[in-house]
Design a protein around this motif. Structure first.
Motif, PDB file in Angstrom:
ATOM      1  N   SER A  52       0.828  -1.214   0.000  1.00 16.03           N
ATOM      2  CA  SER A  52       0.000   0.000   0.000  1.00 16.03           C
ATOM      3  C   SER A  52       0.858   1.258   0.000  1.00 16.03           C
ATOM      4  O   SER A  52       0.517   2.243  -0.652  1.00 16.03           O
ATOM      5  N   GLN A  53       1.990   1.258   0.707  1.00 14.75           N
ATOM      6  CA  GLN A  53       2.841   2.438   0.733  1.00 14.75           C
ATOM      7  C   GLN A  53       3.523   2.673  -0.608  1.00 14.75           C
ATOM      8  O   GLN A  53       3.681   3.819  -1.024  1.00 14.75           O
ATOM      9  N   LYS A  54       3.928   1.599  -1.284  1.00 11.54           N
ATOM     10  CA  LYS A  54       4.518   1.775  -2.620  1.00 11.54           C
ATOM     11  C   LYS A  54       3.498   2.373  -3.572  1.00 11.54           C
ATOM     12  O   LYS A  54       3.809   3.270  -4.351  1.00 11.54           O
ATOM     13  N   ARG A  55       2.260   1.883  -3.506  1.00 11.21           N
ATOM     14  CA  ARG A  55       1.212   2.377  -4.388  1.00 11.21           C
ATOM     15  C   ARG A  55       0.881   3.833  -4.059  1.00 11.21           C
ATOM     16  O   ARG A  55       0.809   4.682  -4.941  1.00 11.21           O
ATOM     17  N   LYS A  56       0.709   4.148  -2.782  1.00 13.74           N
ATOM     18  CA  LYS A  56       0.377   5.517  -2.386  1.00 13.74           C
ATOM     19  C   LYS A  56       1.495   6.492  -2.723  1.00 13.74           C
ATOM     20  O   LYS A  56       1.251   7.607  -3.156  1.00 13.74           O
ATOM     21  N   THR A  57       2.734   6.082  -2.492  1.00 13.10           N
ATOM     22  CA  THR A  57       3.873   6.953  -2.773  1.00 13.10           C
ATOM     23  C   THR A  57       3.995   7.223  -4.264  1.00 13.10           C
ATOM     24  O   THR A  57       4.306   8.329  -4.676  1.00 13.10           O
ATOM     25  N   ALA A  58       3.752   6.193  -5.062  1.00  8.92           N
ATOM     26  CA  ALA A  58       3.845   6.378  -6.509  1.00  8.92           C
ATOM     27  C   ALA A  58       2.723   7.279  -7.026  1.00  8.92           C
ATOM     28  O   ALA A  58       2.943   8.119  -7.889  1.00  8.92           O
ATOM     29  N   GLU A  59       1.512   7.114  -6.491  1.00  8.57           N
ATOM     30  CA  GLU A  59       0.365   7.879  -6.961  1.00  8.57           C
ATOM     31  C   GLU A  59       0.363   9.315  -6.452  1.00  8.57           C
ATOM     32  O   GLU A  59       0.065  10.246  -7.178  1.00  8.57           O
ATOM     33  N   ASN A  60       0.659   9.474  -5.163  1.00  8.17           N
ATOM     34  CA  ASN A  60       0.530  10.788  -4.541  1.00  8.17           C
ATOM     35  C   ASN A  60       1.467  10.874  -3.335  1.00  8.17           C
ATOM     36  O   ASN A  60       1.031  10.668  -2.206  1.00  8.17           O
ATOM     37  N   PRO A  61       2.734  11.185  -3.555  1.00  9.46           N
ATOM     38  CA  PRO A  61       3.684  11.212  -2.437  1.00  9.46           C
ATOM     39  C   PRO A  61       3.374  12.367  -1.462  1.00  9.46           C
ATOM     40  O   PRO A  61       2.747  13.351  -1.820  1.00  9.46           O
ATOM     41  N   ILE A  62       3.833  12.190  -0.224  1.00  5.96           N
ATOM     42  CA  ILE A  62       3.698  13.252   0.758  1.00  5.96           C
ATOM     43  C   ILE A  62       4.619  14.390   0.331  1.00  5.96           C
ATOM     44  O   ILE A  62       5.795  14.179   0.091  1.00  5.96           O
ATOM     45  N   ARG A  63       4.065  15.587   0.253  1.00  5.23           N
ATOM     46  CA  ARG A  63       4.829  16.746  -0.199  1.00  5.23           C
ATOM     47  C   ARG A  63       5.080  17.693   0.964  1.00  5.23           C
ATOM     48  O   ARG A  63       4.223  17.913   1.804  1.00  5.23           O
ATOM     49  N   PHE A  64       6.276  18.251   0.965  1.00  3.35           N
ATOM     50  CA  PHE A  64       6.648  19.238   1.959  1.00  3.35           C
ATOM     51  C   PHE A  64       6.765  20.593   1.263  1.00  3.35           C
ATOM     52  O   PHE A  64       7.236  20.677   0.142  1.00  3.35           O
ATOM     53  N   ASP A  65       6.351  21.637   1.961  1.00  6.42           N
ATOM     54  CA  ASP A  65       6.455  23.002   1.452  1.00  6.42           C
ATOM     55  C   ASP A  65       7.202  23.851   2.467  1.00  6.42           C
ATOM     56  O   ASP A  65       6.940  23.765   3.674  1.00  6.42           O
ATOM     57  N   ILE A  66       8.134  24.676   1.995  1.00  6.70           N
ATOM     58  CA  ILE A  66       8.788  25.645   2.858  1.00  6.70           C
ATOM     59  C   ILE A  66       7.864  26.846   2.926  1.00  6.70           C
ATOM     60  O   ILE A  66       7.597  27.487   1.908  1.00  6.70           O
ATOM     61  N   ILE A  67       7.381  27.143   4.138  1.00  5.98           N
ATOM     62  CA  ILE A  67       6.389  28.204   4.273  1.00  5.98           C
ATOM     63  C   ILE A  67       6.928  29.466   4.937  1.00  5.98           C
ATOM     64  O   ILE A  67       6.338  30.534   4.811  1.00  5.98           O
ATOM     65  N   SER A  68       8.010  29.365   5.675  1.00 11.23           N
ATOM     66  CA  SER A  68       8.606  30.574   6.264  1.00 11.23           C
ATOM     67  C   SER A  68      10.043  30.329   6.639  1.00 11.23           C
ATOM     68  O   SER A  68      10.493  29.222   6.749  1.00 11.23           O
TER      69      SER A  68
END
Length: 133
Positions: free
Chosen positions: A117-133
């Motif tokens: 499930s983690q391979k599938r989820k990562t391939a489809e929609n990985p967790i994204r990080f944003d620099i906000i400040s």
């Protein structure tokens, strides 16, 4: 969910590599217990929304729901398989020792399910990080 990080380097397409210091169980004074076996620093890639420069201390953000669902899968699913394996074995009349063995064997399909499930989820929609400040 937000965390403090340090920009290591900037990359093309408004991306940056960041270093996130994870807190330790002993509160950061590792010299007092010397029992940390986990890596205390994590490197990640984040969208550089503020054009941060290398060496700069920043705050990174990610969707809390994604992090919590990943934690749920990693911590709760194996526990459920373990308990349900024990309960099912006991209901079918297995001895306590055999029920314990079966409950540990139930961790194998739980691990396979998590990996898949983690391979599938990562391939489809990985967790994204944003620099906000």
């Amino acid at each position: 969910m937000t965390q403090e990080a340090i920009v290591i380097r900037t990359l093309p397409n408004q991306m940056a590599e960041v270093l996130v210091k994870r807190p330790t169980a002993c509160g950061g004074s590792c010299g007092s217990c010397e029992s940390c076996i986990y890596q205390s620093e994590l490197r990640a890639f984040a969208r550089n929304l503020i054009n941060a420069a290398p060496g700069q201390k920043v705050t990174i953000s990610t969707e809390s729901g994604r992090v919590y669902s990943a934690a749920l899968l990693v911590y709760i699913v194996p526990l459920l398989f373990f308990v349900l394996g024990f309960a099912a074995a006991r209901l079918l009349g297995a001895s306590e020792g055999l029920s314990i063995l079966i409950s540990f064997l139930c961790l194998i399909p739980a691990a396979l399910l998590l990996i898949r499930s983690q391979k599938r989820k990562t391939a489809e929609n990985p967790i994204r990080f944003d620099i906000i400040s």
